[in-house]
Structure formats: structure tokens, C-alpha cells
Design an enzyme around this catalytic site. Structure first.
Site, PDB file in Angstrom:
ATOM      1  N   TYR A 195     -11.882  13.080 -50.657  1.00  0.00           N
ATOM      2  CA  TYR A 195     -11.499  14.287 -49.772  1.00  0.00           C
ATOM      3  C   TYR A 195     -11.172  15.313 -50.899  1.00  0.00           C
ATOM      4  CZ  TYR A 195      -8.943  17.526 -46.491  1.00  0.00           C
ATOM      5  OH  TYR A 195      -8.129  18.405 -45.977  1.00  0.00           O
TER       6      TYR A 195
ATOM      7  N   SER B 201      -8.173  23.180 -49.322  1.00  0.00           N
ATOM      8  CA  SER B 201      -7.152  22.286 -49.122  1.00  0.00           C
ATOM      9  C   SER B 201      -6.122  22.360 -50.283  1.00  0.00           C
ATOM     10  CB  SER B 201      -7.384  20.880 -48.802  1.00  0.00           C
ATOM     11  OG  SER B 201      -6.047  19.812 -48.957  1.00  0.00           O
TER      12      SER B 201
HETATM   13  N1  LIG Z   1      -4.362  18.894 -41.090  1.00  0.00           N
HETATM   14  C1  LIG Z   1      -4.100  19.086 -42.441  1.00  0.00           C
HETATM   15  O1  LIG Z   1      -3.196  18.825 -42.903  1.00  0.00           O
HETATM   16  C2  LIG Z   1      -5.130  19.873 -43.421  1.00  0.00           C
HETATM   17  C3  LIG Z   1      -4.683  20.151 -44.840  1.00  0.00           C
HETATM   18  C4  LIG Z   1      -5.527  20.826 -45.428  1.00  0.00           C
HETATM   19  C5  LIG Z   1      -6.711  21.475 -45.105  1.00  0.00           C
HETATM   20  N2  LIG Z   1      -7.251  20.887 -43.762  1.00  0.00           N
HETATM   21  C6  LIG Z   1      -8.554  21.189 -43.582  1.00  0.00           C
HETATM   22  O2  LIG Z   1      -8.568  22.142 -42.311  1.00  0.00           O
HETATM   23  C7  LIG Z   1      -9.838  21.897 -41.865  1.00  0.00           C
HETATM   24  C8  LIG Z   1      -9.529  21.520 -40.290  1.00  0.00           C
HETATM   25  O3  LIG Z   1      -8.783  20.563 -40.179  1.00  0.00           O
HETATM   26  P1  LIG Z   1      -7.828  20.133 -39.036  1.00  0.00           P
HETATM   27  O4  LIG Z   1      -6.634  19.433 -39.689  1.00  0.00           O
HETATM   28  O5  LIG Z   1      -7.783  20.882 -37.893  1.00  0.00           O
HETATM   29  O6  LIG Z   1      -8.718  18.584 -38.589  1.00  0.00           O
HETATM   30  P2  LIG Z   1      -9.239  18.129 -37.196  1.00  0.00           P
HETATM   31  O7  LIG Z   1      -9.815  16.897 -37.473  1.00  0.00           O
HETATM   32  O8  LIG Z   1      -8.117  18.290 -36.186  1.00  0.00           O
HETATM   33  O9  LIG Z   1     -10.401  19.338 -36.813  1.00  0.00           O
HETATM   34  C9  LIG Z   1     -11.779  19.171 -37.545  1.00  0.00           C
HETATM   35  C10 LIG Z   1     -12.866  19.894 -36.617  1.00  0.00           C
HETATM   36  O10 LIG Z   1     -14.002  19.525 -37.469  1.00  0.00           O
HETATM   37  C11 LIG Z   1     -15.170  19.232 -36.371  1.00  0.00           C
HETATM   38  N3  LIG Z   1     -16.160  18.404 -37.215  1.00  0.00           N
HETATM   39  C12 LIG Z   1     -16.050  17.185 -38.232  1.00  0.00           C
HETATM   40  N4  LIG Z   1     -17.414  16.897 -38.502  1.00  0.00           N
HETATM   41  C13 LIG Z   1     -18.184  17.863 -38.020  1.00  0.00           C
HETATM   42  C14 LIG Z   1     -19.468  18.108 -38.177  1.00  0.00           C
HETATM   43  N5  LIG Z   1     -20.230  17.142 -38.828  1.00  0.00           N
HETATM   44  N6  LIG Z   1     -20.244  19.324 -37.671  1.00  0.00           N
HETATM   45  C15 LIG Z   1     -19.344  20.152 -37.120  1.00  0.00           C
HETATM   46  N7  LIG Z   1     -17.912  19.764 -36.681  1.00  0.00           N
HETATM   47  C16 LIG Z   1     -17.203  18.943 -37.237  1.00  0.00           C
HETATM   48  C17 LIG Z   1     -14.363  17.988 -35.641  1.00  0.00           C
HETATM   49  O11 LIG Z   1     -14.875  17.682 -34.451  1.00  0.00           O
HETATM   50  C18 LIG Z   1     -13.069  18.801 -35.417  1.00  0.00           C
HETATM   51  O12 LIG Z   1     -13.073  19.560 -34.390  1.00  0.00           O
HETATM   52  C19 LIG Z   1     -10.562  20.671 -42.495  1.00  0.00           C
HETATM   53  O13 LIG Z   1     -11.664  21.264 -43.139  1.00  0.00           O
HETATM   54  C20 LIG Z   1      -9.443  20.273 -43.258  1.00  0.00           C
HETATM   55  O14 LIG Z   1     -10.040  19.469 -44.184  1.00  0.00           O
HETATM   56  C21 LIG Z   1      -6.457  20.146 -43.257  1.00  0.00           C
END
Ligand SMILES: NC(=O)c1ccc[n+]([C@@H]2O[C@H](COP(=O)([O-])OP(=O)(O)OC[C@H]3O[C@@H](n4cnc5c(N)ncnc54)[C@H](O)[C@@H]3O)[C@@H](O)[C@H]2O)c1
Length: 258
Positions: free
Chosen positions: A155, A142
Site C-alpha cells: 500500500y 495517503s
Molecule cells: N481511510 C483511511 O484511513 C485512508 C487514509 C489514507 C488514504 N486513504 C485513501 O483514500 C481513498 C478512499 O479510501 P476510503 O477509506 O474511503 O476506503 P473505502 O474502502 O471505504 O472506499 C474505497 C472505494 O474504492 C472502491 N474501489 C475499490 N477497488 C476499485 C476498483 N477496482 N474500481 C473502482 N472502484 C474501486 C471501493 O468499492 C470503495 O467504494 C483510498 O484511495 C485510500 O487509499 C484512506
């Protein structure tokens, strides 16, 4: 569509929704077979039914990545069928909370999933890659790994840890032909962002304009990323187009953390 991943087998964690789902779709569109790992079994099954309609292109593997034994069993199962060429560490959680209010459980859950889970999957998969002398890892960290954010201390710390972990793996495993890179998204239109900031246009506008009270400068490109924007960056680093790129952190945030 280019076929950069024809005959490649890629493991994607967090594949059931959001960025992981977009990565899964992009890789399959470009010829990959994807093992989609997620804790959210029903959503995985729905995705698998949809994507496998015209023939097998993915297998759903329901697993909690914070459980070492389950991760090892999942990777054993996959490797018994096909050698893994690439790994995308996408699974992650965010509990928005002030530092004063954060609970020990939230802290532990954040680290168990974001950090230990990424370690378990990377450890299990790269062991096999080392034996074959090739492989690629991309970890989705991130922009909050390098820029402090209000109400996100656990986080931010966890994302800093996985970004550095990924670079250290790349440093040690370069001699085995394994490349390891990081993609650092900014605000991206997924359920995680909605849980933090809400889905409304007004809330997105606040992220774009910035907020002095939260020490956020805003997004110069004037938009929130779509999951597909992040997926394209992940696919580039996974592909042979990036075959001399390792230990790199590609920030995909519209300029938010300049
Ligand atoms: N959305 C944003 O603004 C953003 C920004 C920066 C980084 N990220 C990162 O991108 C990645 C994806 O995020 P997103 O926005 O798609 O989030 P999201 O919550 O839509 O998806 C995350 C996925 O991870 C799965 N997950 C959670 N815990 C788990 C576990 N213990 N075992 C297996 N799977 C698990 C969830 O079921 C979900 O399908 C994450 O690592 C997040 O930190 C997101």
C-alpha cells in the site's frame, strides 16, 4: 453553502462509500454534476437514488478502474454527454499484511487498482482536458506514501507511486492549463480503516495515542479524521480558490506525520 462548482462536471472514482462518497456529496452540495465511478454497483445505485431525489445531480457508472477498456468506455460515455472539468482519483484498496506474508496476488491487486487504475483514469480524462486547455486533477494518496508503516508495504509503495505520478502529470500538463494535486489523508473513519484497525473506540485510541511497537507517533490533534474533513481539502484543490496551486501534496492527518 457556496456554489464553487456550479455548472462543473466532476468525475469521482471510489465514490460508492467512505472518502469518495463524502467528496461526491460535498461537490454536489456546491453545485457540481458528479459522475460517480466505483466497482460496487449496488451501493452506487443506492447513492444515486438518494442524491437524485430532487433532480439529477449525479450519474452512477459501475466500472473496475483496473481494466483499461472499461475505463476508456466509461470516459467516452461521460464525454459524449458533458465535458469533464475535474477528476478525483479516490478509489483504492489496502490489504494489511506483513512484508513476509504478503502474497503476489495482494501485491498485484494493490498496484493494479491503486496505481494502474489511477493511471488509466487520469490518462483517459486528461487527454480530453488537453484538447480544451483546462482541467483539474486531485489524487487521494495517503500520508503512508511518505512515511513507512508496518504491515502496509504494498500500500505505501502504491501510494508513493500515485503521488509522484500525479505531480509528474501536473508538471507535463501545466502548459495546457491543467492543475494536478495530491491530498494525503491520515487515519480516516471509513470501512478501509475499520478493516485495518477495527471500529472500536479502543482501537481508535491506539491510533491517536501512537504505538512504539509499530513506530507510530500518534495524532497531535487527538482525533481520527471524518471523510468530510478530507472532502473539504479535495474540494479546495479542485476549486478556483486554488487556481495557482499545482504539484502540491496537502497532508490532512491531524499532524500524525510531522
Ligand atoms: N481511510 C483511511 O484511513 C485512508 C487514509 C489514507 C488514504 N486513504 C485513501 O483514500 C481513498 C478512499 O479510501 P476510503 O477509506 O474511503 O476506503 P473505502 O474502502 O471505504 O472506499 C474505497 C472505494 O474504492 C472502491 N474501489 C475499490 N477497488 C476499485 C476498483 N477496482 N474500481 C473502482 N472502484 C474501486 C471501493 O468499492 C470503495 O467504494 C483510498 O484511495 C485510500 O487509499 C484512506
Amino acid at each position: 453553502m457556496r456554489q464553487r462548482f456550479a455548472r462543473k462536471t466532476i468525475v469521482v472514482t471510489g465514490a460508492a462509500q467512505g472518502i469518495g462518497e463524502a467528496v461526491t456529496r460535498q461537490l454536489i452540495d456546491e453545485g457540481a454534476f458528479v459522475y460517480a465511478l466505483d466497482i460496487h454497483r449496488e451501493r452506487l445505485v443506492q447513492l444515486s437514488i438518494e442524491l437524485n431525489k430532487a433532480g439529477p445531480v449525479m450519474e452512477a457508472v459501475a466500472v473496475d478502474i483496473s481494466q483499461r477498456d472499461s475505463v476508456d468506455a466509461a470516459v467516452d460515455h461521460i464525454e459524449s454527454k458533458r465535458p469533464i472539468d475535474g477528476l478525483v482519483n479516490g478509489a483504492g484498496v489496502l490489504f494489511p499484511r506483513s512484508f513476509e506474508a504478503v502474497t503476489e496476488k495482494e501485491w498485484a491487486d494493490t498496484f493494479n487498482i491503486n496505481v494502474h487504475g489511477t493511471f488509466f483514469v487520469s490518462h483517459s480524462v486528461t487527454r480530453r482536458m488537453i484538447l480544451r486547455g483546462c482541467g483539474v486533477v486531485v489524487t487521494i494518496a495517503s500520508n503512508a506514501a511518505a512515511t513507512p508503516r508496518m504491515n502496509m508495504s504494498a500500500y505505501c509503495a502504491s501510494k508513493a507511486a500515485v503521488a509522484m505520478l500525479t505531480k509528474c502529470i501536473g508538471l507535463e500538463l501545466g502548459k495546457h492549463g491543467i492543475r494536478c494535486n495530491v491530498v494525503s489523508p491520515g487515519s480516516t473513519n471509513t470501512a478501509m480503516l475499520a478493516a485495518m484497525a477495527g471500529h472500536t473506540d479502543e482501537r481508535h485510541r491506539k491510533l491517536i495515542d501512537g504505538d512504539q511497537n509499530l513506530y507510530r507517533t500518534g495524532i497531535p490533534l487527538q482525533k481520527i479524521a471524518e471523510p468530510e474533513d478530507i472532502a473539504k481539502a479535495v474540494a479546495f484543490l479542485l476549486s478556483d480558490e486554488a487556481n495557482h496551486i499545482t504539484l502540491h501534496d496537502l497532508v490532512v492527518d491531524g499532524g500524525a506525520t510531522f
